[in-house]
Design a protein around this motif. Structure first.
Motif, PDB file in Angstrom:
ATOM      1  N   LEU A   1      -1.659 -27.086  62.905  1.00 34.59           N
ATOM      2  CA  LEU A   1      -1.233 -28.576  62.056  1.00 34.59           C
ATOM      3  C   LEU A   1      -1.572 -29.464  63.538  1.00 34.59           C
ATOM      4  N   ALA A   2      -0.408 -29.268  64.180  1.00 38.06           N
ATOM      5  CA  ALA A   2      -0.585 -30.736  65.665  1.00 38.06           C
ATOM      6  C   ALA A   2      -1.658 -30.619  65.836  1.00 38.06           C
ATOM      7  N   GLY A   3      -2.587 -29.223  66.606  1.00 39.67           N
ATOM      8  CA  GLY A   3      -4.086 -29.069  67.360  1.00 39.67           C
ATOM      9  C   GLY A   3      -5.581 -30.112  66.428  1.00 39.67           C
ATOM     10  N   LEU A   4      -4.769 -29.300  64.653  1.00 38.63           N
ATOM     11  CA  LEU A   4      -5.632 -30.409  64.402  1.00 38.63           C
ATOM     12  C   LEU A   4      -5.685 -31.731  64.299  1.00 38.63           C
ATOM     13  N   GLN A   5      -4.397 -32.555  64.323  1.00 36.22           N
ATOM     14  CA  GLN A   5      -4.061 -33.703  64.034  1.00 36.22           C
ATOM     15  C   GLN A   5      -4.482 -34.481  65.021  1.00 36.22           C
ATOM     16  N   GLY A   6      -4.675 -33.317  66.353  1.00 32.11           N
ATOM     17  CA  GLY A   6      -5.200 -34.290  67.462  1.00 32.11           C
ATOM     18  C   GLY A   6      -6.366 -35.070  67.719  1.00 32.11           C
ATOM     19  N   ILE A   7      -7.565 -33.951  66.969  1.00 33.36           N
ATOM     20  CA  ILE A   7      -8.931 -33.760  66.755  1.00 33.36           C
ATOM     21  C   ILE A   7      -9.235 -35.390  66.291  1.00 33.36           C
ATOM     22  N   ARG A   8      -9.938 -36.581  66.427  1.00 39.26           N
ATOM     23  CA  ARG A   8     -10.030 -38.066  66.448  1.00 39.26           C
ATOM     24  C   ARG A   8     -10.978 -37.339  64.870  1.00 39.26           C
ATOM     25  N   GLU A   9     -10.677 -39.170  64.402  1.00 36.53           N
ATOM     26  CA  GLU A   9     -11.843 -38.824  63.199  1.00 36.53           C
ATOM     27  C   GLU A   9     -12.673 -39.352  62.838  1.00 36.53           C
ATOM     28  N   GLU A  10     -13.094 -39.832  64.050  1.00 33.87           N
ATOM     29  CA  GLU A  10     -15.250 -39.884  63.958  1.00 33.87           C
ATOM     30  C   GLU A  10     -16.100 -39.120  64.406  1.00 33.87           C
ATOM     31  N   LEU A  11     -15.237 -38.161  65.105  1.00 32.89           N
ATOM     32  CA  LEU A  11     -16.341 -36.906  64.948  1.00 32.89           C
ATOM     33  C   LEU A  11     -16.568 -36.659  63.813  1.00 32.89           C
ATOM     34  N   TYR A  12     -15.443 -36.480  63.055  1.00 37.76           N
ATOM     35  CA  TYR A  12     -16.165 -36.459  61.397  1.00 37.76           C
ATOM     36  C   TYR A  12     -17.015 -37.241  60.834  1.00 37.76           C
ATOM     37  N   GLU A  13     -16.326 -38.622  61.040  1.00 38.75           N
ATOM     38  CA  GLU A  13     -17.252 -39.156  60.324  1.00 38.75           C
ATOM     39  C   GLU A  13     -18.316 -39.950  60.891  1.00 38.75           C
ATOM     40  N   ALA A  14     -18.604 -39.903  62.655  1.00 40.55           N
ATOM     41  CA  ALA A  14     -19.978 -39.376  62.529  1.00 40.55           C
ATOM     42  C   ALA A  14     -21.012 -37.781  62.506  1.00 40.55           C
ATOM     43  N   ALA A  15     -20.395 -37.129  62.528  1.00 35.00           N
ATOM     44  CA  ALA A  15     -21.394 -35.600  61.929  1.00 35.00           C
ATOM     45  C   ALA A  15     -21.420 -35.861  60.219  1.00 35.00           C
ATOM     46  N   SER A  16     -20.413 -36.793  59.111  1.00 38.07           N
ATOM     47  CA  SER A  16     -21.057 -36.984  58.390  1.00 38.07           C
ATOM     48  C   SER A  16     -22.148 -38.042  57.766  1.00 38.07           C
ATOM     49  N   ILE A  17     -22.038 -38.893  58.528  1.00 36.58           N
ATOM     50  CA  ILE A  17     -23.110 -39.880  58.765  1.00 36.58           C
ATOM     51  C   ILE A  17     -24.905 -39.262  58.955  1.00 36.58           C
ATOM     52  N   ASP A  18     -24.489 -37.721  60.387  1.00 36.36           N
ATOM     53  CA  ASP A  18     -25.659 -37.305  60.267  1.00 36.36           C
ATOM     54  C   ASP A  18     -25.812 -36.036  59.235  1.00 36.36           C
ATOM     55  N   GLY A  19     -25.125 -36.296  58.449  1.00 35.76           N
ATOM     56  CA  GLY A  19     -25.387 -35.622  57.297  1.00 35.76           C
ATOM     57  C   GLY A  19     -24.957 -33.527  56.878  1.00 35.76           C
ATOM     58  N   ALA A  20     -23.540 -33.618  58.458  1.00 33.57           N
ATOM     59  CA  ALA A  20     -23.383 -32.172  58.343  1.00 33.57           C
ATOM     60  C   ALA A  20     -22.433 -31.965  57.013  1.00 33.57           C
TER      61      ALA A  20
END
Lengths: 296, 423
Positions: free
Chosen positions: A183-202
């Motif tokens: 969980l600590a590792g997960l929280q270290g992943i930057r939110e922008e990565l997911y945002e960018a991926a969603s915009i790209d339709g992932a």
């Protein structure tokens, strides 16, 4: 074009005693309580400690180990746990960590505590509870099986079921712990990565495999190496829940080492086992780091 | 005559002087029922030695052993004044730490030799030193539930061989629809059944000189075959120490086979079954064969590091060397004395209410003289661990015959201990 940097004038190094004096207390303690036992137990592995101080040097312990059926059983059992329990646990822990990280979950704090709580429970107490739960005649597990119309299982007195109990106990105790680290590792992943991926339709599934898993790899590797070393030293559960039995069905390297060292008081042979376990741990960790740890 | 009186007066005077001069605290390490038993001897001891304070610490069996070894390994640090030790495990201490305990002969124990049966001293003496004093012994008997036997139509007096025992087990199976078993075996957890039956047939892991592995000898083969026969007939339940007690409490076990010290375990764990229990001798392998064996039994040793040896030895002598001390422990916790004079105490001849007024102690102690000698040696734990596995494997069908199983066990014990296998 090459430029050579001017080398700074070398500081004159003089031997100074003070720093060494400052670390001396630590070094002395380290030498007598860490380094010496490590050397001493290696020397001990070349003696039959049952004969006392006058025992001659010999390789008898090592030749015994090579042909020792009990050691092979312990090794096999340890690897069975390693191969079944560790991956299952890490898989469950990853799933749990992702769930605990979800914003849709209410009372996340409570859940995090609940899954971490098993680690706080005393090992002796939880082992006793597991013994009771899996008691053949009076245990709750067999009652539940009976309720479902299934036949009872002689959990602690049959080899396969006894190993299952050990693996279940380990899963119960350690999954939450690993989930919290992940969980600590997960929280270290930057939110922008997911945002960018969603915009790209992932899709969320693609995001999990393409972002979460790769970013989580160092943490997963950390958990894996820790679990691996922990399993190679596994002692508490087989000692307290099944007493290594029935027969040797749940004997691990840890309990065999203990049996030889502290029940038979054969420290020479116990040292031989200890050195072998340490060597195995080093080799397996190295292999793992090579396989999964390229850029971790 | 005058001389005699003078002499005895003098002895009385000196002992009296010695008794009041002894003082200080004596710490004793022991376990469970045994610790309670020692506790019960303190009032009697204090009548003679009012200035000595005895403190019994109940550490639990495993802990006493582990901490004792650790203490000896540390050159006698942190050991009590009196140390409880199981006969089977005693030789580990004498062999690895010959200087950890006091040679009791130096305190006069050589004069007490004849007061105990010879088999009790076997494991307590080494290198001409007498390291510990015999305490209780474990003559094996069958404890049985009168009511359950009666309902199944079994007459315990007619059970003379293990075949009779097996037939009785089948009767119980039929009567109670397999819900009540005649006995429980700790298969896979312990090899007590094997040790009891082997001892009965004059066989054990090692010979009495502790020079050879004798586990593949005929007596042991008979023992293991008998266990297999009983197990295959499905008259036994499987359960470890705790499981057996649970079975007794739940009336799922119609009998138990153990050393006589198990008397206290049944009595204190199932007080509501008072009057329902009885005792009979262990069945023989062949009609007319021996019906006695020993399982367990302990001794008291005196760590060399003790600061109060005289008082500690005085306590040991009172608790173990006098009939009062031994009978107090028998009454309280059912510890079977090995002191020969205690076996003639009037209490032994009394009927016991819990056991349906049967004179159980007479029955049990009557077998003491028939117990064959057996020696644990310092390799007891190695051999035991191996035999637990071989027994479990044999019952599961891994070996074709008991002889084959025990040949394998002998080979393994030999490689673990370095002792040769007896031809």
């Amino acid at each position: 074009m090459t430029t050579t940097l001017p080398t700074p004038p070398r500081a004159r190094r003089r031997f100074q005693a003070a720093p060494y004096l400052f670390v001396l207390p630590y070094l002395l303690i380290f030498a007598s309580f860490w380094a010496w036992p490590i050397v001493s137990s290696f020397l001990l592995s070349f003696k039959d400690s049952r004969l006392g101080a006058t025992a001659p040097w010999s390789v008898a312990n090592w030749t015994r180990l090579a042909g020792d059926e009990f050691f092979r059983t312990a090794l096999k059992n340890t690897f069975v746990i390693l191969i079944i329990q560790v991956p299952t646990m890490l898989l469950m822990a990853t799933g749990l960590a992702v769930a605990l990280n979800s914003r849709m979950l209410r009372a996340r704090g409570l859940f995090r505590f609940a899954f971490f709580a098993p680690l706080v429970v005393g090992t002796v107490a939880y082992s006793a509870v597991f013994r009771l739960l899996f008691n053949t005649d009076f245990g709750m597990v067999n009652r539940a099986l009976g309720g479902l119309g299934l036949p009872p299982v002689d959990w602690l007195n049959q080899p396969g079921p006894a190993m299952t109990v050990i693996i279940l106990a380990l899963l119960w105790r350690w999954t939450g712990y690993n989930a919290i680290i992940l969980l600590a590792g997960l929280q270290g992943i930057r939110e922008e990565l997911y945002e960018a991926a969603s915009i790209d339709g992932a899709t969320p599934w693609e995001q999990f495999w393409k972002i979460t898993v790769p970013m989580l790899r160092p943490t997963l590797l950390f958990c894996l190496v820790l679990s691996l070393i922990g399993t190679l030293q596994l002692f508490t559960e087989p000692a307290l829940i099944t007493n290594s039995g029935p027969g040797n069905a749940t004997m691990t390297l840890g309990t065999y080492l203990y049996q030889q060292g502290f029940r038979s008081f054969n420290f020479g042979y116990a040292s031989t086992i200890a050195y072998t376990v340490a060597a195995i741990a080093a080799v397996v960790s190295l292999v793992q780091l090579r396989l999964f740890g390229r850029d971790a | 005559m005058k001389k005699m009186i003078l002499l005895s007066a003098l002895t009385l005077l000196t002992t009296a002087a010695a008794q009041t001069s002894l003082s200080g605290t004596v710490t004793v390490w022991s376990w469970d029922v045994a610790a309670k038993a020692l506790q019960s001897t303190i009032p009697g001891f204090n009548k003679q030695y009012p200035n000595v304070k005895v403190e019994v610490v109940d550490l639990g069996n495993q802990n006493v052993y582990d901490r004792g070894l650790a203490g000896c390994a540390a050159g006698g640090a942190d050991l009590p004044d009196v140390y409880s030790i199981e006969n089977n495990e005693a030789e580990v201490f004498w062999a690895r730490f010959p200087d950890c305990f006091t040679d009791l002969n130096t305190l006069g124990a050589d004069k007490l030799v004849k007061n105990f049966p010879a088999f009790k001293w076997t494991e307590l003496t080494a290198n001409n030193k007498r390291y510990a004093m015999p305490w209780d012994s474990g003559p094996v008997v069958i404890f049985y539930r009168r009511d359950l036997y009666q309902q199944a139509g079994i007459n315990p007096a007619a059970i003379r061989t293990w075949d009779d025992f097996l037939a009785a087990g089948k009767k119980l199976n039929t009567k109670f629809g397999n819900k009540v078993k005649i006995a429980t075996i700790a298969n896979g957890q312990d090899d007590e059944w094997f040790r009891m039956l082997a001892n009965q047939n004059g066989c054990f892991y090692f010979n009495n000189a502790a020079t050879q592995v004798t586990i593949a000898q005929p007596g042991c083969v008979t023992a293991l075959s008998t266990i297999k026969k009983l197990n295959d007939a499905q008259v036994l339940a499987t359960g470890d120490w705790g499981g057996q007690i649970t079975g007794i409490k739940a009336s799922k076990a119609a009998s138990a086979i153990y050393g006589a010290w198990y008397e206290g375990t049944i009595r204190t764990n199932a007080p509501d079954q008072k009057g329902k229990w009885g005792v009979y001798l262990m069945p023989a392998s062949k009609a007319g064969g021996p019906r006695a064996a020993n399982l367990g039994g302990s001794a008291l040793a005196l760590p060399a590091s003790s600061k109060n040896k005289a008082a500690a030895f005085a306590f040991m002598q009172y608790a173990l060397g006098t009939a009062q001390g031994q009978v107090a422990m028998l009454k309280g916790e059912g510890l079977v004395p090995s002191l020969l004079s205690a076996t003639k105490d009037p209490y032994v001849a009394q009927g016991q209410a819990y056991w349906g007024n049967q004179k159980v102690w007479q029955t049990i102690l009557g077998t003491l003289g028939d117990v064959p000698q057996a020696r644990g040696t310092q390799y007891f734990q190695d051999a035991r661990q191996i035999m637990i596995v071989v027994q479990a494997d044999y019952l599961k069908g891994k070996y074709k015959t008991a002889q084959e199983a025990l040949n394998d066990a002998a080979k393994k014990i030999s490689s673990a201990t370095g002792l040769a296998v007896a031809k």
